[in-house]
Structures are given as C-alpha cells and as structure tokens.
Design a protein around this motif. Structure first.
Motif, PDB file in Angstrom:
ATOM      1  N   UNK A 187       0.821  -1.212   0.000  1.00 48.42           N
ATOM      2  CA  UNK A 187       0.000   0.000   0.000  1.00 48.42           C
ATOM      3  C   UNK A 187       0.854   1.261   0.000  1.00 48.42           C
ATOM      4  N   UNK A 188       2.157   1.101  -0.074  1.00 50.20           N
ATOM      5  CA  UNK A 188       3.064   2.237  -0.158  1.00 50.20           C
ATOM      6  C   UNK A 188       3.912   2.081  -1.422  1.00 50.20           C
ATOM      7  N   UNK A 189       4.751   3.063  -1.704  1.00 55.01           N
ATOM      8  CA  UNK A 189       5.678   2.951  -2.831  1.00 55.01           C
ATOM      9  C   UNK A 189       4.998   3.039  -4.182  1.00 55.01           C
ATOM     10  N   UNK A 190       5.541   2.286  -5.137  1.00 56.32           N
ATOM     11  CA  UNK A 190       5.081   2.352  -6.519  1.00 56.32           C
ATOM     12  C   UNK A 190       3.626   2.011  -6.710  1.00 56.32           C
ATOM     13  N   UNK A 191       3.106   1.022  -5.999  1.00 58.31           N
ATOM     14  CA  UNK A 191       1.697   0.651  -6.169  1.00 58.31           C
ATOM     15  C   UNK A 191       0.788   1.817  -5.771  1.00 58.31           C
ATOM     16  N   UNK A 192       1.095   2.450  -4.668  1.00 60.97           N
ATOM     17  CA  UNK A 192       0.302   3.597  -4.243  1.00 60.97           C
ATOM     18  C   UNK A 192       0.404   4.733  -5.271  1.00 60.97           C
ATOM     19  N   UNK A 193       1.630   5.047  -5.685  1.00 63.03           N
ATOM     20  CA  UNK A 193       1.863   6.158  -6.601  1.00 63.03           C
ATOM     21  C   UNK A 193       1.289   5.919  -7.998  1.00 63.03           C
ATOM     22  N   UNK A 194       1.473   4.721  -8.542  1.00 61.26           N
ATOM     23  CA  UNK A 194       1.093   4.454  -9.934  1.00 61.26           C
ATOM     24  C   UNK A 194      -0.289   3.830 -10.115  1.00 61.26           C
ATOM     25  N   UNK A 195      -0.815   3.218  -9.060  1.00 65.94           N
ATOM     26  CA  UNK A 195      -2.071   2.485  -9.199  1.00 65.94           C
ATOM     27  C   UNK A 195      -3.194   3.046  -8.321  1.00 65.94           C
TER      28      UNK A 195
END
Length: 189
Positions: A136-144
């Motif tokens: 729920x943090x990092x790239x998944x949060x930012x891109x998705x």
C-alpha cells in the motif's frame, strides 16, 4: 486537482491511467484452486493467480470501500456478510501485475468499470504472490492507487483485446465453484 497536477504527482497521465487495462492479461481458460496451496489458483496454462484476502478486495465490491472492508472482516464471524467478489493477481513477464475480479457465486469476470480488476503498473512487489497483495506504499500507491482515486475508474479496456462496453457479460473464469466457498473461508481472512 487538475489532470496536470495529478500527472505531476504520479508521473501518469489520465490517458495512460484509463488505458492501463490494455496490458491486463486474463487467465487462459478457468482458474482452479491448487490442492497444495488454497491461495494459489492456476489457469489452463499453469499460470499462477494469487487469491487476495477479502479485505484487500474492498475496491472491487458493489459497496463503498469502507463498507466492503468492514463486511469482509465481519464475514469471518457472520457468513451472510461475505463480499461477492474475489480478487486475484498474477505477475506478467515485465514484473507488473495483471488482476482479475470474479463473482464468487457465478464465477463470472467482473466487467463493471468502477470495480473490475485493473492492471498494476508498479514493479516493487516481489512478495505479492506470497503476501497475497500489492504493497500500500511505494510504486503501487503512486502508480495504481492514487491515479484510481484521483482520475477515477473510467477505464477504456477490460483486459488485453477487450474494450469496455464491448461485451455485456464477463466470461466465466472460476472453475470448481462448489469448492470455492470452502477454500476461501479457510484461507483468506
């Protein structure tokens, strides 16, 4: 917030967000539960699909996210509150994740724009097939997650080669429906 501001925050334009599902791969045939691991299902080609815990499928239910999340947790104790949709992820060759959402009772692929499975652009989830969720943090949060929350669910495709609105009913993607309830109850809360 304007589209340009969202693009500056995420690096993703509205067009890229709404077209993400053109890379979302569907299972070949129906996915079936593995006898060795209740959370790993495989399609006809042997591709693994990880069943996510039901609270992690809150965005993909016909309820608001908070209600779906609460129902998913309470259904451990009150089976009548089960959420209707199950979520599965599977890694693509490029390290990004395809995602399907299927109705637990009919086995049909959910094709409703706002709650269907969406292709995940993040590649920072090496343990997703173990954890049964994307971080729920990092790239998944930012891109998705952020693009979905800010641009919305106006996806142009259901999956690779299937435009939104081109079919009226999702194909059956879950096999052995009689086994689903027992396996889901035992593994995924």
């Amino acid at each position: 917030m304007s589209d340009e501001q969202i693009k500056q925050e995420t690096g993703l334009s509205r067009e890229d967000h709404e077209n993400r599902n053109q890379f979302n791969e569907l299972p070949n045939g129906k996915i079936k539960p593995s006898p060795e691991d209740k959370t790993i299902w495989t399609d006809d080609d042997g591709r693994p699909w990880k069943l996510n815990a039901e609270p992690n499928a809150a965005y993909h239910q016909p309820y608001t996210v908070p209600i779906a999340f609460i129902r998913a947790h309470l259904s451990k104790f009150i089976p009548g509150l089960k959420v209707p949709n199950l979520k599965f992820i599977s890694p693509n060759a490029d390290g990004k994740y395809s995602e399907i959402v299927a109705n637990r009772y009919t086995g049909e692929l959910i094709i409703e724009q706002k709650i269907m499975g969406t292709f995940n652009l993040a590649t920072d989830a090496p343990d997703a097939m173990i954890d049964g969720k994307l971080p729920t943090i990092g790239g998944h949060n930012l891109l998705d997650v952020i693009p979905h929350n800010k641009y919305g669910g106006g996806y142009k495709h259901i999956a690779t080669g299937i435009e939104t609105g081109s079919i009226e009913k999702g194909p059956i993607v879950l096999a052995h429906l009689e086994e689903i309830e027992d396996r889901v109850v035992k593994c995924c809360y």
